[in-house]
Design an enzyme around this catalytic site. Sequence first.
Site, PDB file in Angstrom:
ATOM      1  N   GLU A   1     -63.536  58.672  42.140  1.00 16.18           N
ATOM      2  CA  GLU A   1     -63.033  59.007  40.815  1.00 16.18           C
ATOM      3  C   GLU A   1     -63.850  58.227  39.794  1.00 16.18           C
ATOM      4  OE1 GLU A   1     -58.418  59.822  42.122  1.00 16.18           O
ATOM      5  OE2 GLU A   1     -59.062  57.758  41.731  1.00 16.18           O
TER       6      GLU A   1
ATOM      7  N   ASP B   1     -50.389  69.610  41.451  1.00 18.24           N
ATOM      8  CA  ASP B   1     -49.923  68.236  41.280  1.00 18.24           C
ATOM      9  C   ASP B   1     -48.440  68.277  40.929  1.00 18.24           C
ATOM     10  OD1 ASP B   1     -52.577  67.290  41.623  1.00 18.24           O
ATOM     11  OD2 ASP B   1     -52.990  67.738  39.522  1.00 18.24           O
TER      12      ASP B   1
END
Length: 247
Positions: free
Chosen positions: A8, A128
Site C-alpha cells: 500500500e 468492503d
Amino acid sequence: MMIYPTMELMNGRCVTLDKGRLDNPMLWHVDPVETAKGFAASGAEWMHLTDFNAVRGEDTNAGLVEEIIRSVGIPVQLGGGMRSREQIEHWIDRGAGRVTVGTLAARDPALVAELAKQHPDQIVLAVDVWQGQVMTEGWRQSGAFQPQAYIEAFGDAPFAAIIITDIDSDMSDVEAQLGLIAGLAERAKAPVIASGVVRGVDDIARLKYIPNISGSLVGRALFRKTLTLAEALEVARPQSEPIAEFL
C-alpha cells in the site's frame, strides 16, 4: 490458493492502515520497488498494489506505480482511485495485470459489468464491508448496500475475482471475518480473494479449505514480520493426496 503479497502506497512510501484510516498511516522504511521485486524473488506469482493517494484523487504515485508494474516481473493487481472507464483502461494499457474497482461499481454497476466483459480476467470487484453494509470512497462512505445482495446484483459479470474485506473486524476478530467471507464466497459467481484476515500461517491454513476462496491478500503480516512470504506460499500450496498402493 494464491497468495497476493500486498503493498500500500502513500506519498511514495509503503504504509499500512488501521481500519482504513488514511489520516494515521503506519510508515515502513523500505524501498517500494525493491520490496516488490523481493515478492517476486520469493516465488509470488502475483502481487497486489493499492495507491492511497489515488483514492484521494491525487496522481502523485503514478510514476512509482508504473515503475513497479514494469520492473517487478510478476503481474500486478492494482487498486485505488479507479473512478472512470478512462482510469481503468489507462492502467490496463500501462500493464496492470488486473484492476480493482470499488466505488465506481457502486455508482455505475452497468459500466463495471460491461468493462468486465470487455476486459476478461482483468477486472476485480472490491467489496468492503462495515457493520453489514458495503463501503465506498476508500472505506469512508456507506453505500447502503447489503454485501450479499450487492454481489448477487452483478449476476454473471465475468469478474476475474471479488476481493472481500470485513472492515468492522479488521485484524481484531478473525473468526468473525472468516464467517462473513465464507458466507459471501458461497454465493459469489466469481472466485473470492480474502483481505485483511491473515496474521500468521494458521489463518492461511484455515482459508485454504473454505470453498470458492481462490486467494488471500497478505500485507501487514509481511511488514510486521509475523509471517514470511515463503511461509505463506508454502502453506497455501496444494497438498498432494496420498495414493493407495495396490498389491
